[in-house]
Design an enzyme around this catalytic site. Structure first.
Site, PDB file in Angstrom:
ATOM      1  N   TYR A 101      12.581  67.990 131.865  1.00 14.50           N
ATOM      2  CA  TYR A 101      12.766  67.197 133.082  1.00 14.50           C
ATOM      3  C   TYR A 101      11.768  66.049 133.072  1.00 14.50           C
ATOM      4  CZ  TYR A 101      12.661  65.835 137.981  1.00 14.50           C
ATOM      5  OH  TYR A 101      12.721  65.105 139.142  1.00 14.50           O
ATOM      6  N   GLU A 189      15.471  59.469 137.299  1.00 12.23           N
ATOM      7  CA  GLU A 189      15.314  60.869 136.888  1.00 12.23           C
ATOM      8  C   GLU A 189      16.235  61.203 135.725  1.00 12.23           C
ATOM      9  OE1 GLU A 189      15.366  64.433 139.838  1.00 12.23           O
ATOM     10  OE2 GLU A 189      17.266  64.517 138.770  1.00 12.23           O
TER      11      GLU A 189
END
Ligand code: ADP
Ligand code: MG
Length: 387
Positions: A101, A189
């Site tokens: 992530y 993101e």
């Protein structure tokens, strides 16, 4: 403005972050899928402005073009957490070794861009945050220095990430950071930032959230706007240069003011009293009767709003104009059964009071914000409970 996955990925690609090739589908049939010449199996992904699609049935796998076409038929138009999938992205399925992530957001606390990184990413990132917070690093990026080596080193060391991917991760974060600035984003993101079986990092999903105020400078992104599912009142308000902000779905008060600071003060005081705001509208400058009437009309486009509060603080703003606008709006059929509280400061205040009084409409004129809030409370809950 939240971009769709394929739009976010187009920006990633522009900045050199590896993404997969794919095709966007907006109608049933298999021609487009076949023409895209993808290697099977493929992944079919609902394009909606919300995350958590995997868990909501918005990410499916298909072994053949026939199966892909069938799934596309099923998924087009599906509802995912309140958003309709009008488009699907079909991409090749990757063999994934690990899901990481990485994101950069504007952090209001440190007042700087903040890198959030974890080697335990994917659909359960929230779970990771809860159960193993040590495996998530939050590192402020000094805007003067940019993404220095130590930012990446620290993020990887802290979370126990495999350092053989250091250079790749560093490269990706640098590119994301440039995108973050160039596109005035609030968030970029990548989740998952996958490591494929060949040891390459690739963005399998993408989220980009852009500050709406920057859209006039971003022609490529503005063109995508039509594809996005936007709130009808937000669109209507934007056309006439108002800012409409949906607040709480189950609120019933609509607040309007000329300036965001005043709006927030009003929202704070109303909320403190235990009432709920449905939406707010920033009128900007120049409160003419027509603009006030138009703003109230847009606000009353929300069925949930039963009480409208207009708070105008203007030096040279003419209160009689504001009052006239309120009266025009409250005479319209859509205002039936609704109440309006009016607080105004400026020129011709007395005349404004007379205009409202003579109209005999359900408009209450109040002095100052605290009194206005009391008036809203009494209207909602009756006399005697207001103090
Ligand atoms: P969301 O975050 O909205 O749930 P993602 O795009 O992250 O959607 O997909 C959810 C999961 O599906 C990913 O964590 C990954 O495991 C898997 N996935 C997504 N795209 C691919 C792909 N191209 N190849 C293989 N697996 C994928
Ligand atoms: Mg994801």
């Amino acid at each position: 403005m939240k971009l769709l996955e394929y739009q976010a990925k187009a920006l990633f690609e522009k900045y050199g972050v590896a993404v997969q090739k794919g095709v966007v589908i907006d109608a049933p049939g298999d021609e487009k899928i076949r023409a895209a010449d993808l290697r099977f199996p493929v992944v079919i992904k609902a394009q909606v402005q919300t995350g958590g699609r995997g868990k909501a049935g918005g990410v499916k796998f298909a072994e053949t073009p026939e199966e892909a076409a069938r799934l596309c038929g099923e998924m087009l138009g599906m509802d995912i957490r309140g958003f309709t999938a009008k488009e699907l992205l079909v991409v090749e399925k990757k063999e994934i070794a690990q899901e990481w992530y990485a994101s950069i957001m504007l952090d209001r606390y440190t007042k700087s861009p903040l890198l959030i990184f974890s080697p335990v990413g994917g659909m359960d990132i929230e779970e990771t945050a809860r159960t193993s917070p040590g495996r998530i690093a939050k590192v402020p990026i000094d805007p003067i220095r940019g993404v220095k080596d130590y930012v990446i080193t620290y993020a990887m060391d802290k979370t126990g990430a495999d350092k053989q991917y250091r250079d790749q991760l560093g490269g990706i974060v640098e590119k994301l950071y440039r995108l973050f600035f160039d596109y005035y984003t609030m968030l970029v993101e990548i989740n998952p930032l996958a490591i494929d079986t060949g040891g390459k990092l690739i963005a399998l999903d993408g989220k980009v959230e852009i500050d709406d105020n920057a859209l006039p400078f971003l022609s490529d992104v503005s063109a995508w706007r039509d594809k996005l599912q936007e709130d009808p009142q937000v669109i209507e308000a934007r056309k006439v240069n108002f800012l409409f902000i949906p607040v709480e779905d189950d609120g019933d008060i609509g607040v309007m003011s000329n300036g965001s600071g005043m709006l927030m003060s009003c929202i704070d005081l109303i909320t403190k009293k235990g009432m709920k705001i449905h939406a707010a509208l920033d009128l900007g400058g120049g409160a003419t009767a027509e603009r006030i009437a138009e703003a109230v009309r847009i606000m009353l486009g929300r069925k949930a709003v039963s009480t409208v509060f207009i708070c105008i603080f203007g030096g040279i703003t003419r209160c009689d104009e504001v009052a006239r606008g309120a009266v025009i709006a409250m005479q319209k059929p859509e205002a039936a059964g609704k109440n309006l509280i009016l607080r105004m400061e400026g020129t011709n205040k007395e005349e404004a009071g007379r205009i409202v009084a003579e109209s005999k409409l359900p408009i209450t004129v109040a002095e100052g914000i605290p009194n206005s809030v009391e008036a809203i409370y009494r209207l909602k809950y009756g006399e005697g409970k207001g103090a």
